[in-house]
Write an enzyme that holds these catalytic residues in place. Structure first.
Site, PDB file in Angstrom:
ATOM      1  N   SER A   1      18.334  20.958  11.743  1.00 20.41           N
ATOM      2  CA  SER A   1      19.622  20.572  12.217  1.00 20.41           C
ATOM      3  C   SER A   1      20.135  22.070  13.046  1.00 20.41           C
ATOM      4  O   SER A   1      20.756  21.868  14.224  1.00 20.41           O
ATOM      5  CB  SER A   1      20.929  20.400  11.290  1.00 20.41           C
TER       6      SER A   1
ATOM      7  N   HIS B   3      22.898  27.643   8.658  1.00 22.43           N
ATOM      8  CA  HIS B   3      24.076  26.976   7.674  1.00 22.43           C
ATOM      9  C   HIS B   3      23.654  26.907   6.395  1.00 22.43           C
ATOM     10  O   HIS B   3      24.134  26.320   5.332  1.00 22.43           O
ATOM     11  CB  HIS B   3      24.356  25.812   8.144  1.00 22.43           C
TER      12      HIS B   3
ATOM     13  N   CYS C 100      22.114  23.039   1.622  1.00 26.11           N
ATOM     14  CA  CYS C 100      21.966  21.897   2.643  1.00 26.11           C
ATOM     15  C   CYS C 100      20.821  21.066   2.195  1.00 26.11           C
ATOM     16  O   CYS C 100      20.907  19.762   1.785  1.00 26.11           O
ATOM     17  CB  CYS C 100      21.980  22.505   3.903  1.00 26.11           C
TER      18      CYS C 100
END
Length: 360
Positions: free
Chosen positions: A40, A59, A160
């Site tokens: 991503s 992230h 994640c």
């Protein structure tokens, strides 16, 4: 402090000195120890997901709390934490309905940033994190305290990839023992869907990919069968392995409209196809007849971040890891310093790595 900054879509990241404002109300400043490279991030830095440039990606992180802003009571300086993109206010409809991952609160970090470059130019924090930097600032709900003896590289994966894949099976759809499961895509997220299915007692657990090395990895994570979609008719093979009926559950971890359509057609009567992978704007259209839903009463749905309640889910996953029931080390391909972030990203994009970790 150092950060890897994206100034133009698709261009190599630039390592440079940046400044970071102090944490504001209910915000936490974290000294990062590890950030994983997720697909991503690459999509976003290529401009596929529309971030505001210039930007700091990353992230999927873990680190140590450096300082806290006013109103923060959940963590304190020195705490080891997982840093995730999932934020929640605790007060909206979805938070009060035990679905904090769907929180609708307009968090300041969605539109603001605490980073600036030497010119004073604001640098957006991708996914409200900005983990490709030595420090970051996030909302207090984005951090989860973990034991000090938890390895930071493994902890970062929980932010994640692990919760997205594992959670889609265990929390989003609550797959039961002996249900048949297919996972399309045996990358970092897909392998976690595979181990989530194995953990739930599913059978068979079928991994589908086009790379034999990834399919071999899927066996380590609990796949009972593997299918190379380049070498055979994957839909026909799935139906054959699922007693001619099709699968009870299919999890599509590849961000491809074609893969999602294919996955849906692998389901049997009253089967469920779950979209897990993040599609790009150029590959986000599905084409299916309504009769494909009516004929067998099949379901097509989505799973966002594994429907994870961070404050409950991540501590449980840490316990499973420490008990030897959750594989994390096996997901890591390489460790790199921030200076080599472009190499780390290129390897992920080329399919040469499950997860590369940037270590600080």
């Amino acid at each position: 402090m150092k950060a890897a900054v994206g100034y133009e879509p698709g261009k190599p990241l630039v390592l440079e000195d940046v400044t970071l404002d102090p944490p504001k109300y209910r915000e936490v400043k974290v000294k990062l120890s590890a950030t994983a490279v997720c697909h991503s991030d690459i999509h976003a830095l290529n401009g596929d997901l529309g971030p505001i440039f210039p930007t700091i990606g990353g992230h999927e992180s873990a680190g140590v709390v450096d300082s806290v802003g006013p109103g923060v009571t959940t963590v304190k300086p020195g705490d080891h934490v997982v840093v995730s993109l999932v934020a929640n206010c605790g007060e909206c409809y979805f938070c009060l309905s035990a679905m904090p991952h769907l929180c609708e609160y307009p968090f300041p970090l969605k539109t603001e940033s605490r980073f600036k470059n030497k010119k004073g130019q604001s640098l957006s924090q991708m996914f409200k994190v900005g983990g490709f930097a030595e420090y970051t600032i996030v909302d207090h709900s984005q951090v989860v305290k973990i034991p000090n003896d938890m390895e930071m590289d493994c902890a970062a994966l929980l932010a994640c990839g692990v919760i997205t894949g594992f959670g889609s099976v265990v929390w989003r759809t609550e797959v039961k023992s002996m249900h048949s499961v297919v996972v399309l895509g045996a990358g970092g997220v897909g392998l976690n869907s595979v181990q989530g299915a194995a953990f739930s007692g599913a059978y068979p657990v079928i991994a589908v990919d086009v790379v034999d090395a990834k399919l071999e990895a899927a066996k380590i994570f609990g796949a009972t069968h593997v299918i190379n979609a380049k070498k055979t008719d994957a839909i026909a093979e799935v139906k054959k392995l699922c007693y001619g009926r099709g699968a009870d559950y299919v999890f599509v971890t590849v961000g491809s409209g074609a893969a999602m359509t294919q996955g849906f057609r692998m389901t049997g009567g009253r089967g469920t196809c779950v979209i897990v992978g993040l599609p790009t704007p150029t590959d986000n259209t599905l084409s299916m007849s309504p009769f494909e839903f009516l004929d067998r009463e099949r379901i097509l749905t989505g799973s966002y971040m594994g429907s994870t309640n961070l404050q409950i889910g991540i501590p449980k996953l840490v316990e499973l890891y420490k008990a030897g029931k959750l594989k994390l080390n096996e997901l890591i391909t390489n460790h790199y310093p921030l200076e080599k972030i472009n190499i780390a990203m290129d390897e992920v994009l080329a399919g040469k790595a499950l997860r590369n970790l940037i270590m600080f």
